[in-house]
Scaffold this motif. Structure first.
Motif, mmCIF file in Angstrom:
data_model
loop_
_atom_site.group_PDB
_atom_site.id
_atom_site.type_symbol
_atom_site.label_atom_id
_atom_site.label_comp_id
_atom_site.label_asym_id
_atom_site.label_seq_id
_atom_site.Cartn_x
_atom_site.Cartn_y
_atom_site.Cartn_z
ATOM 1 N N ASN A 1 -4.682 15.096 -6.023
ATOM 2 C CA ASN A 1 -5.599 15.415 -4.916
ATOM 3 C C ASN A 1 -5.605 16.917 -4.624
ATOM 4 N N ALA B 1 0.844 -1.207 0.000
ATOM 5 C CA ALA B 1 0.000 0.000 0.000
ATOM 6 C C ALA B 1 0.875 1.251 0.000
ATOM 7 N N GLN C 1 -5.665 3.912 -3.808
ATOM 8 C CA GLN C 1 -5.505 2.542 -3.309
ATOM 9 C C GLN C 1 -6.390 1.542 -4.043
HETATM 10 N N1 PLP Z 1 -3.910 8.965 -1.610
HETATM 11 C C1 PLP Z 1 -3.799 7.770 -1.018
HETATM 12 C C2 PLP Z 1 -5.017 7.089 -0.504
HETATM 13 C C3 PLP Z 1 -2.540 7.171 -0.881
HETATM 14 O O1 PLP Z 1 -2.433 5.993 -0.283
HETATM 15 C C4 PLP Z 1 -1.408 7.859 -1.375
HETATM 16 C C5 PLP Z 1 -0.049 7.297 -1.204
HETATM 17 O O2 PLP Z 1 0.262 6.678 -0.209
HETATM 18 C C6 PLP Z 1 -1.591 9.101 -1.995
HETATM 19 C C7 PLP Z 1 -2.852 9.619 -2.103
HETATM 20 C C8 PLP Z 1 -0.436 9.876 -2.553
HETATM 21 O O3 PLP Z 1 -0.070 9.364 -3.812
HETATM 22 P P1 PLP Z 1 1.426 9.670 -4.350
HETATM 23 O O4 PLP Z 1 2.343 8.786 -3.560
HETATM 24 O O5 PLP Z 1 1.378 9.288 -5.803
HETATM 25 O O6 PLP Z 1 1.680 11.097 -4.157
#
Ligand code: PLP
Length: 378
Positions: A73, A8, A178
């Protein structure tokens, strides 16, 4: 030997993605250039966009490549908020990743937004009655609702279609980082405005994600420059990573049923080797590979290091907050006190996890717990 149970946090890049990335790295051509080389790279990028769109049930023009899930996000939360200047209320679930929670809090501090968090039940599912009541009372003030598709710490799947139904015409964003490629997701059928995905959780490279944004929806840009990606996300497209992302999606070998069977073996083993341990969110629908376990009388940071000493990689929660001594906001929202929320570990299984990995991990847990308890009682 080392056993990786932290999928994860990030997954190993799969071979077809590595191959695709290597081939793309050897090519020249900015995808925005008009000459033959540039057009060839552009073609690769557009084919990759199509692959990702098909995997999600959206149109290719709805895929906006970003530098990470975090960026997607941030763009969704800030962009949706700024696109409705007459509305000031942001609604997110209490268990969102920090890449959603922190931009929402930033808007409160810097832009005068109001933020309401949707509580969750003890089993980690958002309280839809709370959301329904809020929308009835204050729907006209809500700029956006963001609820993740599945939680990164517990794996608990959230009722996104119900959220969209309750929201009516209010834009809904879901962080599907996820759940992408783990459970069926269809952007159009869900009726979403925006969705976030990230390549490194599905066997693709680090540092590439996408914001899926409803066609024709105008959103203010967070990055200004060359006008790429519908003028929402300027910057030369990272063609090798985009191509590798699509290759990982096309060649995805994740078998949810097989992973879930291994997780069942793990959790039934835990109830034997650590009878006082509790699986968080166990009664809810969860992603196949995540198991979040509270080991009473221990400190998770210490457990993690002891597991690492036994060559098992796992996590205390979100990788981004690991190392910082903060109780998990997700477990607290599910009713844990601070002690419970700092004595839990996340094991996350992936496509390559084997029965032997699970058996070995179970075999070291009793000794690890005993040592962690002894350290805790000092
Ligand atoms: N959102 C969730 C639910 C995540 O688990 C993660 C990473 O752990 C992210 C956003 C962030 O993604 P990124 O690692 O590509 O910035």
């Amino acid at each position: 030997m080392s056993i990786y149970l932290d999928h994860a946090a990030t997954t190993p890049m799969i071979e077809p993605a590595i191959d695709a990335m290597q081939r793309a790295l050897r090519k020249i051509g900015n995808p925005s250039s008009l000459h033959t080389d540039g057009r060839a790279t552009r073609k690769d990028v557009e084919e990759a966009r199509e692959v990702i769109a098909q995997s999600l049930g959206c149109q290719a023009s709805e895929v906006i490549f970003t530098g990470s899930g975090t960026e997607a996000n941030n763009s969704a939360i800030k962009g949706l908020f700024w696109s409705t200047p007459d509305k000031n209320l942001i609604v997110v679930s209490a268990i969102e990743h920090h890449a959603v929670l922190d931009p929402a809090h930033w808007l409160v501090e810097h832009e005068g937004a109001e933020l309401i968090e949707i509580p969750v039940t003890d089993s980690g599912v958002i309280d839809c009655a709370f959301l329904r009541d809020l929308v009835i009372r204050r729907g006209g003030e809500i700029a956006l609702i963001s609820v993740m598709s599945a939680n990164n710490e517990t794996g608990v799947i959230q009722p996104i279609s119900t959220v969209v139904e309750i929201a009516g015409s209010i834009p809904v964003h879901t962080d599907a980082v996820q759940s992408f490629m783990k459970v069926p997701l269809n952007f159009a059928n869900l009726g979403l405005f925006a969705m976030t995905i990230s390549a490194h959780k599905v066997g693709g490279p680090l540092g590439i994600g996408a914001l899926i944004l409803r066609k024709a929806f105008e959103m203010p840009a967070l990055l200004h420059g060359g006008g790429q990606e519908r003028e929402i996300r300027s910057g030369t497209l990272n063609a090798p990573s985009i191509v590798a992302f699509a290759a990982a999606v096309s060649a995805n070998t994740y078998n949810g049923e097989a992973v879930e069977k291994l997780r069942e073996k793990f959790e039934s083993g835990i109830s034997t080797v650590a009878p006082h341990a509790r699986v968080n969110g166990q009664s809810s629908k969860r992603l196949p590979g995540i198991s979040n376990i509270t080991f009473p009388g221990t400190q998770a940071d210490f457990l993690l290091l002891l597991m690492d000493g036994k060559k098992v990689s796992c996590s205390t929660g979100a990788a981004c907050t690991a190392g910082v001594h903060r109780p998990s906001h997700v477990l607290m929202a599910m009713g844990h006190d601070e002690i419970g929320a700092t004595s839990s570990l996340r094991f996350s299984l992936g496509a390559n996890t084997t029965e032997e990995d699970i058996e070995y991990t179970l075999s070291v847990i009793p000794e690890v717990i005993e040592m962690a308890k002894a350290a805790n009682s000092l």
